[in-house]
Write a protein that holds these residues in place. Structure first.
Motif, PDB file in Angstrom:
ATOM      1  N   GLN A   1      32.136  15.085   8.104  1.00 19.24           N
ATOM      2  CA  GLN A   1      33.830  14.356   8.919  1.00 19.24           C
ATOM      3  C   GLN A   1      32.841  13.075   9.245  1.00 19.24           C
ATOM      4  O   GLN A   1      33.282  12.372  10.334  1.00 19.24           O
ATOM      5  N   GLU A   2      31.606  12.871   8.388  1.00 21.16           N
ATOM      6  CA  GLU A   2      31.129  11.426   8.359  1.00 21.16           C
ATOM      7  C   GLU A   2      31.151  10.422   7.144  1.00 21.16           C
ATOM      8  O   GLU A   2      31.491  11.468   6.294  1.00 21.16           O
ATOM      9  N   ARG A   3      31.059   9.319   7.452  1.00 20.08           N
ATOM     10  CA  ARG A   3      30.767   8.139   6.332  1.00 20.08           C
ATOM     11  C   ARG A   3      29.609   7.304   6.132  1.00 20.08           C
ATOM     12  O   ARG A   3      29.170   7.366   7.300  1.00 20.08           O
ATOM     13  N   LEU A   4      29.575   6.910   5.100  1.00 19.79           N
ATOM     14  CA  LEU A   4      28.653   5.693   5.310  1.00 19.79           C
ATOM     15  C   LEU A   4      29.375   4.005   5.379  1.00 19.79           C
ATOM     16  O   LEU A   4      30.341   4.123   5.170  1.00 19.79           O
ATOM     17  N   GLU A   5      28.450   3.720   6.540  1.00 20.51           N
ATOM     18  CA  GLU A   5      29.600   2.420   7.027  1.00 20.51           C
ATOM     19  C   GLU A   5      29.329   0.918   6.442  1.00 20.51           C
ATOM     20  O   GLU A   5      27.990   1.174   5.853  1.00 20.51           O
ATOM     21  N   ALA A   6      30.598   0.513   7.009  1.00 17.61           N
ATOM     22  CA  ALA A   6      29.452  -1.202   7.020  1.00 17.61           C
ATOM     23  C   ALA A   6      28.461  -1.655   6.946  1.00 17.61           C
ATOM     24  O   ALA A   6      28.500  -1.808   8.753  1.00 17.61           O
ATOM     25  N   GLY A   7      28.475  -1.771   5.810  1.00 22.33           N
ATOM     26  CA  GLY A   7      26.603  -2.918   6.760  1.00 22.33           C
ATOM     27  C   GLY A   7      25.436  -2.179   6.370  1.00 22.33           C
ATOM     28  O   GLY A   7      24.401  -2.141   6.852  1.00 22.33           O
ATOM     29  N   TRP A   8      25.944  -0.902   6.431  1.00 22.13           N
ATOM     30  CA  TRP A   8      24.838  -0.067   5.641  1.00 22.13           C
ATOM     31  C   TRP A   8      24.064  -0.376   4.632  1.00 22.13           C
ATOM     32  O   TRP A   8      24.285  -0.610   3.208  1.00 22.13           O
ATOM     33  N   ILE A   9      22.340   0.094   4.768  1.00 22.58           N
ATOM     34  CA  ILE A   9      22.368  -0.098   3.527  1.00 22.58           C
ATOM     35  C   ILE A   9      21.935   1.510   2.932  1.00 22.58           C
ATOM     36  O   ILE A   9      21.455   2.604   3.696  1.00 22.58           O
ATOM     37  N   VAL A  10      21.863   1.625   1.460  1.00 19.09           N
ATOM     38  CA  VAL A  10      22.142   2.910   1.635  1.00 19.09           C
ATOM     39  C   VAL A  10      21.116   3.066  -0.133  1.00 19.09           C
ATOM     40  O   VAL A  10      20.947   2.504  -1.253  1.00 19.09           O
ATOM     41  N   LEU A  11      19.649   4.105  -0.294  1.00 16.90           N
ATOM     42  CA  LEU A  11      18.832   3.653  -1.046  1.00 16.90           C
ATOM     43  C   LEU A  11      18.792   4.723  -2.223  1.00 16.90           C
ATOM     44  O   LEU A  11      19.596   5.819  -1.980  1.00 16.90           O
ATOM     45  N   SER A  12      19.465   4.427  -3.499  1.00 14.25           N
ATOM     46  CA  SER A  12      20.009   5.183  -4.431  1.00 14.25           C
ATOM     47  C   SER A  12      18.693   6.314  -4.363  1.00 14.25           C
ATOM     48  O   SER A  12      19.437   7.708  -5.386  1.00 14.25           O
ATOM     49  N   GLY A  13      17.810   6.542  -4.448  1.00 15.06           N
ATOM     50  CA  GLY A  13      16.888   6.928  -4.821  1.00 15.06           C
ATOM     51  C   GLY A  13      16.008   7.208  -5.690  1.00 15.06           C
ATOM     52  O   GLY A  13      15.932   6.194  -6.558  1.00 15.06           O
ATOM     53  N   GLY A  14      15.042   7.382  -6.191  1.00 17.77           N
ATOM     54  CA  GLY A  14      13.539   7.123  -6.402  1.00 17.77           C
ATOM     55  C   GLY A  14      13.640   6.941  -8.168  1.00 17.77           C
ATOM     56  O   GLY A  14      14.804   8.693  -8.450  1.00 17.77           O
ATOM     57  N   LEU A  15      13.246   6.580  -8.332  1.00 23.89           N
ATOM     58  CA  LEU A  15      14.157   6.009 -10.601  1.00 23.89           C
ATOM     59  C   LEU A  15      12.950   6.696 -11.587  1.00 23.89           C
ATOM     60  O   LEU A  15      13.043   7.131 -12.051  1.00 23.89           O
ATOM     61  N   THR A  16      10.997   7.186 -10.599  1.00 18.83           N
ATOM     62  CA  THR A  16      10.456   6.979 -11.047  1.00 18.83           C
ATOM     63  C   THR A  16       9.459   8.476 -10.099  1.00 18.83           C
ATOM     64  O   THR A  16      10.201   8.691  -8.907  1.00 18.83           O
ATOM     65  N   ALA A  17       8.651   8.969 -10.573  1.00 19.01           N
ATOM     66  CA  ALA A  17       8.014   9.794  -9.475  1.00 19.01           C
ATOM     67  C   ALA A  17       6.914   8.665  -8.737  1.00 19.01           C
ATOM     68  O   ALA A  17       7.189   7.492  -9.051  1.00 19.01           O
ATOM     69  N   PRO A  18       6.703   9.535  -7.526  1.00 20.07           N
ATOM     70  CA  PRO A  18       6.631   8.544  -6.423  1.00 20.07           C
ATOM     71  C   PRO A  18       5.046   8.042  -7.089  1.00 20.07           C
ATOM     72  O   PRO A  18       4.319   9.125  -8.166  1.00 20.07           O
ATOM     73  N   VAL A  19       3.729   7.307  -6.343  1.00 20.14           N
ATOM     74  CA  VAL A  19       2.646   7.456  -6.537  1.00 20.14           C
ATOM     75  C   VAL A  19       1.847   7.063  -4.770  1.00 20.14           C
ATOM     76  O   VAL A  19       2.558   7.065  -3.778  1.00 20.14           O
ATOM     77  N   PRO A  20       1.092   7.424  -5.110  1.00 22.72           N
ATOM     78  CA  PRO A  20      -0.127   8.010  -3.780  1.00 22.72           C
ATOM     79  C   PRO A  20      -0.246   6.336  -3.225  1.00 22.72           C
ATOM     80  O   PRO A  20      -0.573   5.696  -4.383  1.00 22.72           O
ATOM     81  N   MET A  21      -0.018   6.237  -2.045  1.00 24.90           N
ATOM     82  CA  MET A  21       0.228   4.765  -1.357  1.00 24.90           C
ATOM     83  C   MET A  21      -2.216   5.177  -0.765  1.00 24.90           C
ATOM     84  O   MET A  21      -1.684   6.168  -0.213  1.00 24.90           O
ATOM     85  N   SER A  22      -2.392   4.225  -0.575  1.00 26.89           N
ATOM     86  CA  SER A  22      -3.817   4.208  -0.216  1.00 26.89           C
ATOM     87  C   SER A  22      -4.033   2.681   0.264  1.00 26.89           C
ATOM     88  O   SER A  22      -3.472   1.725   0.015  1.00 26.89           O
ATOM     89  N   PRO A  23      -5.508   2.442   1.506  1.00 27.32           N
ATOM     90  CA  PRO A  23      -5.255   1.700   2.131  1.00 27.32           C
ATOM     91  C   PRO A  23      -6.295  -0.044   0.375  1.00 27.32           C
ATOM     92  O   PRO A  23      -6.742   1.124   0.224  1.00 27.32           O
ATOM     93  N   GLY A  24      -5.235  -1.109   1.214  1.00 28.27           N
ATOM     94  CA  GLY A  24      -5.791  -1.799  -0.451  1.00 28.27           C
ATOM     95  C   GLY A  24      -4.881  -1.558  -1.792  1.00 28.27           C
ATOM     96  O   GLY A  24      -5.287  -2.955  -2.848  1.00 28.27           O
ATOM     97  N   ARG A  25      -4.522  -0.560  -2.148  1.00 29.26           N
ATOM     98  CA  ARG A  25      -3.370  -0.666  -3.009  1.00 29.26           C
ATOM     99  C   ARG A  25      -2.867  -1.458  -3.069  1.00 29.26           C
ATOM    100  O   ARG A  25      -1.649  -1.305  -1.840  1.00 29.26           O
ATOM    101  N   THR A  26      -1.823  -2.118  -3.621  1.00 28.85           N
ATOM    102  CA  THR A  26      -0.496  -2.651  -3.599  1.00 28.85           C
ATOM    103  C   THR A  26       0.454  -2.419  -5.281  1.00 28.85           C
ATOM    104  O   THR A  26       0.160  -2.521  -6.285  1.00 28.85           O
ATOM    105  N   VAL A  27       1.884  -2.375  -4.531  1.00 29.37           N
ATOM    106  CA  VAL A  27       2.820  -1.660  -5.402  1.00 29.37           C
ATOM    107  C   VAL A  27       3.828  -2.673  -5.400  1.00 29.37           C
ATOM    108  O   VAL A  27       3.909  -3.175  -4.142  1.00 29.37           O
ATOM    109  N   THR A  28       4.550  -2.725  -6.033  1.00 29.01           N
ATOM    110  CA  THR A  28       5.842  -3.299  -6.683  1.00 29.01           C
ATOM    111  C   THR A  28       6.369  -2.776  -7.338  1.00 29.01           C
ATOM    112  O   THR A  28       6.294  -1.960  -8.391  1.00 29.01           O
ATOM    113  N   ALA A  29       8.333  -3.000  -6.990  1.00 27.75           N
ATOM    114  CA  ALA A  29       8.774  -2.391  -7.591  1.00 27.75           C
ATOM    115  C   ALA A  29       9.623  -3.687  -8.210  1.00 27.75           C
ATOM    116  O   ALA A  29       9.625  -4.513  -7.868  1.00 27.75           O
ATOM    117  N   ARG A  30      10.048  -4.304  -9.961  1.00 30.95           N
ATOM    118  CA  ARG A  30      10.205  -5.300 -10.411  1.00 30.95           C
ATOM    119  C   ARG A  30      11.139  -4.797 -10.694  1.00 30.95           C
ATOM    120  O   ARG A  30      11.363  -3.522 -11.933  1.00 30.95           O
TER     121      ARG A  30
END
Ligand code: OOG
Ligand code: MG
Length: 264
Positions: free
Chosen positions: A216-245
């Protein structure tokens, strides 16, 4: 399993996150149903809210074949996004994270509520003000980033951080063929089309609206919804720069840093 036991499992997950010490998957020793796993998730999110965070929206998980193969889990699920997860600058502080990974996604910003059951991708597009590129930082609280579908639900879809692109675009283009590049330090390491996510990214948002209806819940007006990873993830580490284009939507970039040069 009673309320006290579910609360205890939620506490264990919350402590794993705050102490950066992973735990064994909950399903190893507990017989959970999907409803129990979502109840644990709600309590994990409540703990963040009790420390001052606000509920901002939702996120889908395991919605693409690439993600399902990478994690060894073949069913979609959803989690909740809170304000403390938002990466305000283009720097992702890794100091408080365990073994973070990052993945490109298409985010939806709703201007109307979506209440299931029966929500369709067309309903989602009609309720969407904007879409934008997003980076989702996941940081499983389970040993070795290894879990079942129910564990990942309880762990709020491994949520740890989100970064959103600044260009907000109305969803006018065909989201099935929209292209996404994942770049690490300026090099394209992966790519996907929108249809990678449940055939259409809006189908992913519809999945969450319909799943919420069971509580009995819903998505609310104003909410942000991320639709899910399009690709496999990559590990994040110090100094690493990652871009989604993402075609027509611009890009979003984060660089891993540590506070006071402390190693992550
Ligand atoms: C679970 C979280 C899934 C996605 O986009 O697939 C998720 C995980 O992969 O750790 O955020
Ligand atoms: Mg994700």
């Amino acid at each position: 399993m009673n309320t006290v036991q579910l609360n205890d499992l939620a506490n264990r997950l919350d402590q794993a996150a705050t102490s950066r010490v992973t735990i064994a998957p909950l399903t190893k020793e507990n017989d959970l149903t999907e409803a129990m796993a979502y109840q644990i998730q709600r309590e994990v999110v409540e703990a963040r809210i009790s420390r001052g965070a606000r509920l901002l929206g939702g996120k889908l998980g395991l919605t693409s074949r690439a993600k399902q193969i990478a994690m060894g889990v073949d069913q979609p699920l959803y989690g909740l996004v809170t304000s403390d997860m938002v990466i305000e600058s283009d720097e992702l502080d890794l100091t408080d994270l365990i073994h973070p990974r990052i993945e490109p996604e298409i985010a939806f910003v709703l201007d109307k509520p979506l209440e299931g059951p029966g929500v369709t991708p067309a309903d989602v597009l009609a309720a969407t003000a904007y879409i934008c590129p997003a980076l989702d930082v996941i940081d499983s609280r389970f040993d070795g980033f290894s879990f079942t579908h129910l564990d990942a639900i309880a762990d709020n879809a491994s949520s740890a951080g989100i970064a959103l692109g600044v260009d907000l675009v109305a969803p006018a283009t065909d989201l099935t063929t929209i292209g996404c590049l994942l770049e690490v330090d300026g090099v394209v390491v992966d790519s996907a089309a929108g249809a990678a996510v449940l055939g259409h990214p809006a189908a992913s948002v519809a999945f969450m609206a319909n799943a919420l209806a069971e509580r009995q819940e819903r998505l609310e007006a104003g909410w942000i919804v991320l639709s899910g990873g399009l690709t496999a993830p990559v590990p994040m580490s110090p100094g690493r720069t990652v871009t989604a284009r993402i075609a027509g939507l611009g890009s979003v970039t984060v660089t891993g840093v540590t506070r006071n040069g402390k190693s992550a």
